[in-house]
Design a protein around this motif. Structure first.
Motif, PDB file in Angstrom:
ATOM      1  N   UNK A   1       0.852  -1.190   0.000  1.00  0.00           N
ATOM      2  CA  UNK A   1       0.000   0.000   0.000  1.00  0.00           C
ATOM      3  C   UNK A   1       0.888   1.239   0.000  1.00  0.00           C
ATOM      4  N   UNK A   2       0.545   2.196  -0.853  1.00  0.00           N
ATOM      5  CA  UNK A   2       1.184   3.511  -0.851  1.00  0.00           C
ATOM      6  C   UNK A   2       0.186   4.522  -0.315  1.00  0.00           C
ATOM      7  N   UNK A   3       0.619   5.331   0.627  1.00  0.00           N
ATOM      8  CA  UNK A   3      -0.242   6.354   1.196  1.00  0.00           C
ATOM      9  C   UNK A   3       0.585   7.483   1.763  1.00  0.00           C
ATOM     10  N   UNK A   4      -0.034   8.393   2.496  1.00  0.00           N
ATOM     11  CA  UNK A   4       0.709   9.513   3.086  1.00  0.00           C
ATOM     12  C   UNK A   4       1.558   9.030   4.253  1.00  0.00           C
ATOM     13  N   UNK A   5       2.512   9.852   4.671  1.00  0.00           N
ATOM     14  CA  UNK A   5       3.277   9.530   5.883  1.00  0.00           C
ATOM     15  C   UNK A   5       2.324   9.308   7.056  1.00  0.00           C
ATOM     16  N   UNK A   6       1.240  10.034   7.061  1.00  0.00           N
ATOM     17  CA  UNK A   6       0.259   9.974   8.157  1.00  0.00           C
ATOM     18  C   UNK A   6      -0.754   8.836   7.921  1.00  0.00           C
ATOM     19  N   UNK A   7      -0.315   7.751   7.317  1.00  0.00           N
ATOM     20  CA  UNK A   7      -1.242   6.643   7.114  1.00  0.00           C
ATOM     21  C   UNK A   7      -1.453   5.880   8.417  1.00  0.00           C
ATOM     22  N   UNK A   8      -2.547   5.168   8.495  1.00  0.00           N
ATOM     23  CA  UNK A   8      -2.835   4.325   9.646  1.00  0.00           C
ATOM     24  C   UNK A   8      -2.080   3.008   9.439  1.00  0.00           C
ATOM     25  N   UNK A   9      -0.846   2.952   9.943  1.00  0.00           N
ATOM     26  CA  UNK A   9       0.034   1.822   9.650  1.00  0.00           C
ATOM     27  C   UNK A   9      -0.523   0.501  10.177  1.00  0.00           C
ATOM     28  N   UNK A  10      -1.084   0.513  11.369  1.00  0.00           N
ATOM     29  CA  UNK A  10      -1.617  -0.733  11.918  1.00  0.00           C
ATOM     30  C   UNK A  10      -2.750  -1.273  11.056  1.00  0.00           C
ATOM     31  N   UNK A  11      -3.644  -0.391  10.606  1.00  0.00           N
ATOM     32  CA  UNK A  11      -4.764  -0.833   9.765  1.00  0.00           C
ATOM     33  C   UNK A  11      -4.273  -1.344   8.417  1.00  0.00           C
ATOM     34  N   UNK A  12      -3.260  -0.672   7.859  1.00  0.00           N
ATOM     35  CA  UNK A  12      -2.711  -1.091   6.567  1.00  0.00           C
ATOM     36  C   UNK A  12      -2.034  -2.465   6.683  1.00  0.00           C
ATOM     37  N   UNK A  13      -1.256  -2.665   7.741  1.00  0.00           N
ATOM     38  CA  UNK A  13      -0.594  -3.956   7.933  1.00  0.00           C
ATOM     39  C   UNK A  13      -1.636  -5.061   8.108  1.00  0.00           C
ATOM     40  N   UNK A  14      -2.706  -4.754   8.862  1.00  0.00           N
ATOM     41  CA  UNK A  14      -3.773  -5.743   9.043  1.00  0.00           C
ATOM     42  C   UNK A  14      -4.440  -6.073   7.708  1.00  0.00           C
ATOM     43  N   UNK A  15      -4.628  -5.053   6.852  1.00  0.00           N
ATOM     44  CA  UNK A  15      -5.236  -5.280   5.539  1.00  0.00           C
ATOM     45  C   UNK A  15      -4.339  -6.155   4.668  1.00  0.00           C
ATOM     46  N   UNK A  16      -3.035  -5.899   4.710  1.00  0.00           N
ATOM     47  CA  UNK A  16      -2.096  -6.704   3.923  1.00  0.00           C
ATOM     48  C   UNK A  16      -2.112  -8.156   4.396  1.00  0.00           C
ATOM     49  N   UNK A  17      -2.135  -8.361   5.711  1.00  0.00           N
ATOM     50  CA  UNK A  17      -2.190  -9.724   6.236  1.00  0.00           C
ATOM     51  C   UNK A  17      -3.479 -10.418   5.817  1.00  0.00           C
ATOM     52  N   UNK A  18      -4.597  -9.686   5.816  1.00  0.00           N
ATOM     53  CA  UNK A  18      -5.877 -10.261   5.417  1.00  0.00           C
ATOM     54  C   UNK A  18      -5.853 -10.668   3.950  1.00  0.00           C
ATOM     55  N   UNK A  19      -5.294  -9.823   3.101  1.00  0.00           N
ATOM     56  CA  UNK A  19      -5.229 -10.144   1.676  1.00  0.00           C
ATOM     57  C   UNK A  19      -4.301 -11.322   1.427  1.00  0.00           C
ATOM     58  N   UNK A  20      -3.173 -11.372   2.145  1.00  0.00           N
ATOM     59  CA  UNK A  20      -2.277 -12.518   2.037  1.00  0.00           C
ATOM     60  C   UNK A  20      -3.000 -13.814   2.396  1.00  0.00           C
ATOM     61  N   UNK A  21      -3.805 -13.743   3.445  1.00  0.00           N
ATOM     62  CA  UNK A  21      -4.549 -14.915   3.881  1.00  0.00           C
ATOM     63  C   UNK A  21      -5.569 -15.318   2.817  1.00  0.00           C
ATOM     64  N   UNK A  22      -6.245 -14.346   2.229  1.00  0.00           N
ATOM     65  CA  UNK A  22      -7.239 -14.622   1.193  1.00  0.00           C
ATOM     66  C   UNK A  22      -6.594 -15.255  -0.028  1.00  0.00           C
ATOM     67  N   UNK A  23      -5.422 -14.713  -0.417  1.00  0.00           N
ATOM     68  CA  UNK A  23      -4.728 -15.225  -1.595  1.00  0.00           C
ATOM     69  C   UNK A  23      -4.171 -16.621  -1.362  1.00  0.00           C
ATOM     70  N   UNK A  24      -3.989 -16.986  -0.098  1.00  0.00           N
ATOM     71  CA  UNK A  24      -3.404 -18.289   0.223  1.00  0.00           C
ATOM     72  C   UNK A  24      -4.448 -19.399   0.269  1.00  0.00           C
ATOM     73  N   UNK A  25      -5.740 -19.015   0.139  1.00  0.00           N
ATOM     74  CA  UNK A  25      -6.786 -20.025   0.158  1.00  0.00           C
ATOM     75  C   UNK A  25      -6.793 -20.794  -1.149  1.00  0.00           C
TER      76      UNK A  25
END
Length: 343
Positions: A308-332
């Motif tokens: 994910x590309x965003x501003x310096x002021x991005x919600x890093x915890x939410x972005x990391x959680x989203x990446x983990x969720x997508x990784x999990x989805x792609x691994x199904x």
């Protein structure tokens, strides 16, 4: 070396700034986070932290906002906490088995991340050094011009127009492809000498035509190009950080330049796991006020990355959680997806 109180102040300022987008004053920190300390004490500490490079003032008498160093301190603490939580997680992806294929899965992932994060989702694939050749096809596109389609391990496809010494029929080209495909499943190091020897000894009539094809094939196998997928940017237009038209245009132009994106991603994803590149840490001028959060892994003989590309002021915890969720989805597996859809 930061004291425990200074560390708490930096983390509090970053967290508050991510939530509000406004500069943060000492009274806010005293009232909401460090309730056991007076605003005067915190104000003095914030002044010291500014001199140390963790905070800055946007103008005289304003509160503070984090610098890249401040964001880095915050992000490292988030990553350390998540690493302890997810120490047993296996991120090995089975993208090659995805019902949409490798490229379809990553294109879908970039769009999912855009929606989930409200920033810009990205994905990329790049063959490893030991990528194996799977198949080559030749398609006649005109007199002495042939489209060469090369399929590498994991389904990554490359194509290029090559010139040949004389006009060749499609049947002739099909036969040439079948003969070269006898050597499928090998790396280029293993393939090159064997294939050249075979052409010289067994395919005399194809020799000149094969010479051009081999040169182009070697270029693809030795220097494979990273393929990048970018999700929608529409969510970014609503962020206060990107109300400056010049800034959004600069970022958009950068995202359109696949080579620049590929270079950035290649450096960010060399060792796998979650990586975060913040603001001034980026080499590209277009990314100096933006951040990249990315995860990479090896999937079916290729390096796969989503981020994910965003501003310096991005919600890093939410972005990391989203990446983990997508990784999990792609691994199904396809079967698992089908079961989910039926529920």
């Amino acid at each position: 070396m930061l004291t425990e109180r200074q560390l708490e102040i930096v983390l509090s300022v970053v967290y508050e700034y991510i939530k509000s987008g406004e500069s943060v004053g000492s009274r806010t920190i005293s009232r909401r986070y460090l309730t056991g300390h007076s605003s005067a004490t915190i104000r003095n500490e914030m002044s010291d932290l500014e001199e140390m490079g963790y905070l800055k003032q946007t103008h005289t008498s304003s509160g503070r906002v984090p610098t890249t160093m401040g964001f880095r301190l915050y992000v490292d603490s988030v990553l350390q906490r998540l690493a302890a939580k997810n120490s047993s997680k296996d991120w090995t992806m089975t993208l090659g088995e995805h019902r949409q294929g490798l490229e379809g899965a990553l294109a879908q992932a970039s769009e999912m991340l855009s929606r989930m994060s409200n920033y810009v989702g990205i994905a990329a694939i790049s063959p490893l050094d030991s990528v194996k050749f799977q198949r080559v096809d030749f398609v006649r596109v005109g007199e002495k011009n042939v489209l060469m389609l090369v399929i590498l391990q994991g389904g990554l496809v490359h194509h290029k127009i090559i010139s040949i010494p004389w006009d060749m029929s499609q049947d002739y080209l099909d036969d040439l492809g079948r003969r070269i495909n006898l050597f499928a499943g090998r790396t280029w190091t293993d393939l090159k000498e064997t294939l050249q020897r075979y052409i010289l000894q067994e395919l005399r009539e194809y020799r000149d035509a094969c010479a051009s094809a081999l040169r182009e094939l070697e270029g693809i196998m030795v220097s494979p190009v990273m393929k990048v997928f970018t999700g929608s940017m529409s969510h970014m237009l609503n962020l206060p950080d990107f109300q400056d038209l010049g800034r959004i245009q600069t970022l958009y132009s950068f995202l359109e330049q696949e080579q620049g994106m590929a270079d950035m991603l290649q450096k960010c994803t060399l060792n796998g796991g979650i990586k975060v590149v913040i603001g001034e840490e980026n080499e590209s001028p277009a990314m100096k006020k933006s951040s990249l959060v990315a995860a990479s892994t090896v999937a079916n003989g290729q390096r796969a990355m989503i981020g994910v590309i965003g501003p310096e002021r991005m919600d890093y915890e939410r972005v990391i959680a989203a990446i983990e969720k997508v990784l999990q989805t792609m691994d199904e597996s396809p079967e698992e997806e089908g079961i989910e859809n039926e529920r």
